[in-house]
Each structure stands twice: as structure tokens, then as C-alpha cells.
Design an enzyme around this catalytic site. Structure first.
Site: not given
Ligand code: EPU
Length: 337
Positions: A164, A237, A333
Site C-alpha cells: 500500500r 480499508s 491507509e
Molecule cells: N477479519 C476479522 N474481522 C474483521 C475483518 C477481518 O476477523 O472485521 C479477519 C478475516 O476473517 C480474515 C482476515 O481478518 O481472516 C483478513 O480479512 P480479509 O480477507 O477481509 O482481508 P483484510 O486483510 O481485512 C485486505 C485488504 C483489502 C483486500 C483484502 C483481500 C488491506 C489494508 N486491506 O483486507 O483491501 O480487499 O485484504 O485481499 O490490506 C482496501 O485496501 O481498501 C481493501 C479493501
């Protein structure tokens, strides 16, 4: 060049806060970049480039010139047996560009379907999702260097891409991206290891994934999990997933066995910030006009017509509570003005 004065930024960014900008102009050519920056320099006023405003929060009026990037066009530069080279105007809508490639069967960015924003904004924060980052397909970036008043072409390494981040984010207003060159694959290697993608493809009995099937799976996952900025103010995010040392990870996992984390190197772990925020009790919480999204805690939503500073203050409360409970400092971010 037409400059409007004292305009509302409400419709120009996805949080939809009613902050104002002193000056505003649209940029639809490389000449317009030069002219607008010259204008701002002569007036000694700050400037800011907006694509579709999907990763920015205005906390106060912007006392300067807002330039809305509208340089358009998708041009095929070269095609070989295995690859296609495209040059894309910075103002093109990112998802429109993804679908353009998907429909031709060109692979590489299908995992990045439905990410809000413009093509010119994609390299700035090196957008990423489901195991793919924009940097994986970017060959060159053309930008106006406001320090030297010259257009320059940067290769992938010059862009200093990271999680990012990039040179363009680090040097905030120095470079104005006018176009991006991508390399797409005609026989792509599919990235389907992300759990939710695997699951959707399996449900659809899709044993031989295609660029289109993956794009559709990503669209389904994002539509189910993330709020539509056209319906509810948000910038995806709000925070980055933090990294910690292995030693600290071991302390945390012993205390919180459900903690979600992934090793990045032998010594570094990336922690799911959404999990930390949820564990602090924020998921689905609303305070005034602002809330923590009920399906994904990393997303802050703006329900009503509140000021940007309210969103910022809410994010600060989340940061402080995660710091207190886990001793981890979350980093925003979203770009704050
Ligand atoms: N999780 C929780 N609680 C929550 C949210 C997430 O326990 O409220 C857990 C999920 O269950 C999962 C883990 O955290 O096991 C990761 O969650 P998720 O796959 O939704 O991905 P993320 O790390 O929360 C990142 C990116 C997203 C992208 C997703 C999928 C960042 C800051 N965000 O989110 O990007 O869509 O991975 O690859 O790296 C964005 O940048 O705007 C964005 C949406």
C-alpha cells in the site's frame, strides 16, 4: 484552463464530507497538468490531485487548487504471442479497465476487480487484493515532476512499490501521474489461493478457472463483504494491516489463540487489523454519523452528512483502543487532508 472557486468536495470523494476547496479544475491532457501547476505555483497555492477520491478523507477545507484527473484512453502498444502491453490514461476508471482486459481474456488484474478508484491512483498506493498487487502488472509510469517541471517515465523498480505504498505516496504531491503502462498475460497463471476465491469457484463447480470466472468471484466476494461507496460513504480499508516481529507474535498468539496473522519473512508477521479492531469490540459500532462497518471492521463508514473531522476522530479512537489492548499502533491507509 477553467478554474472554479469555492467548490464543494462532497461529490468528489467517496466519504462524501461537505468540505470545500478554494479552487478547482479538470485535467484532460498532459498540457493541462503543466498549465494548472504553473497557475498554482504563480499563485503560491498548494494543489492536490483527485482521481475518483476513493482513498482520501478531508478533515477541513482545502485552501488550494484541486485538480481532477480526467486523462482518458486505453491504447495497445504491443502484442506478442504471450503478452499485451497497454498504455492507460490516469483518469480511466480502474474497474472499467479491469473489465476491458477480462473481456479480452487478458490476465493479471482480474483479482483486482471492483476496487474503486482510477488507473492513475492504482500505483500510488499499489492497490492490492486476493494475493495480487497492481505492481505485479505495471511496467512503466509516466508522471509530471512538479519539482523539475518535466515529464518523466519511471520503471517498476523506480516506483519503489511496497505494501500500500510507492514513491508517489512517499513524495505526496511531487509527481502527477498521467498514464500507466501495464503488461497483461494471454496465458495467465491464476491466483486462486485466497480462501474466499477458492470457495466461490468451488460452489460454482468451476474446475478450470478463467480470467472471467475469477473476476466474477472477486466481484461477488467484494459485493457481499464491502460497502458500496455509491450507497454509503467509505474509502475501503481505513487502516493497513500492521507487521510485528516473530517474538511479539509469539507473545500475542499465546494470549489470543484466535489472532489472525501470516508470516511475511522468518522474523516478521502481518496481523489482520480487522481482527484486532473486532476484538476491541468496534465491529458494527456507530457513533454519530460514523461507524465501523458491520461486515468488515477495517472499513469506516460515513452514514450521514457529518464533517470529515468526526471520521478522523473516530479512527483515532480505534487506533487508541487497539494500542491499549494489543500494544500495536495501527497506521491509516487512507490519505488525510
Ligand atoms: N477479519 C476479522 N474481522 C474483521 C475483518 C477481518 O476477523 O472485521 C479477519 C478475516 O476473517 C480474515 C482476515 O481478518 O481472516 C483478513 O480479512 P480479509 O480477507 O477481509 O482481508 P483484510 O486483510 O481485512 C485486505 C485488504 C483489502 C483486500 C483484502 C483481500 C488491506 C489494508 N486491506 O483486507 O483491501 O480487499 O485484504 O485481499 O490490506 C482496501 O485496501 O481498501 C481493501 C479493501
Amino acid at each position: 484552463m477553467e478554474i472554479s472557486e469555492n467548490i464543494s468536495l462532497q461529490a468528489l470523494h467517496s466519504f462524501g464530507c461537505n468540505e470545500k476547496a478554494s479552487y478547482f479544475t479538470k485535467i484532460d491532457s498532459v498540457e493541462a497538468i503543466e498549465k494548472s501547476i504553473q497557475w498554482a505555483k504563480e499563485k503560491n497555492t498548494p494543489y492536490l490531485i483527485l482521481g475518483s477520491g476513493s482513498n482520501i478523507l478531508f478533515t477541513k477545507p482545502f485552501e488550494g487548487l484541486v485538480l481532477k484527473m480526467e486523462i482518458m484512453g486505453i491504447k495497445k502498444l504491443k502484442e506478442t504471442a504471450s503478452e499485451v502491453f497497454l498504455e492507460v490514461g490516469a483518469g480511466e476508471n480502474w474497474h472499467y479497465f479491469v473489465i476491458y482486459c477480462v473481456q479480452k481474456g487478458w490476465g493479471g488484474i482480474e483479482n483486482l476487480s471492483l476496487i474503486p478508484g482510477t488507473v492513475g491512483a492504482a500505483p500510488i498506493q499499489n492497490i492490492g487484493a486476493y494475493g495480487v498487487e497492481a505492481k505485479d502488472c505495471i511496467e512503466l509510469v509516466t508522471a509530471y515532476d512538479t519539482q523539475t517541471s518535466q515529464f518523466i517515465t519511471l520503471n517498476n523498480a523506480d516506483c519503489k512499490f511496497g505494501y500500500r505504498t510507492s514513491l508517489f505516496k512517499m513524495e505526496k504531491t511531487r509527481y502527477i501521474i498521467s498514464s500507466v503502462q501495464f503488461i497483461l498475460q494471454k496465458q495467465p497463471i491464476f491466483r486462486t489461493e485466497y480462501g474466499a476465491i477458492k470457495e466461490v469457484l468451488h460452489q460454482k463447480n468451476n474446475k478450470q478457472p478463467s480470467v472471467e470466472a475469477i473476476a466474477n468471484a472477486v466481484i461477488q466476494i467484494r459485493t457481499e463483504k464491502l460497502p458500496d461507496p455509491k450507497k454509503i460513504g467509505n474509502a475501503g480499508s481505513f487502516f493497513k494491516n500492521p507487521t510485528i516481529t516473530k517474538d511479539f507474535y509469539e507473545v500475542l498468539i499465546a494470549k489470543y489463540p484466535k489472532l489472525i496473522a501470516y508470516p511475511i519473512t522468518d522474523d516478521i508477521y502481518k496481523i489482520a487489523a480487522g481482527w484486532l479492531i473486532e476484538a476491541c469490540g468496534w465491529k458494527g459500532i456507530q457513533k454519530g454519523n460514523v461507524g465501523c462497518y458491520e461486515k468488515q471492521s477495517l472499513v469506516i463508514v460515513h452514514y450521514n452528512n457529518g464533517p470529515g473531522i468526526e471520521i478522523y476522530n473516530f479512527s483515532e479512537e480505534i487506533i487508541q483502543s487497539v494500542l491499549k489492548q494489543f500494544d500495536i499502533l495501527l497506521e491509516r491507509e487512507v490519505i488525510i487532508y
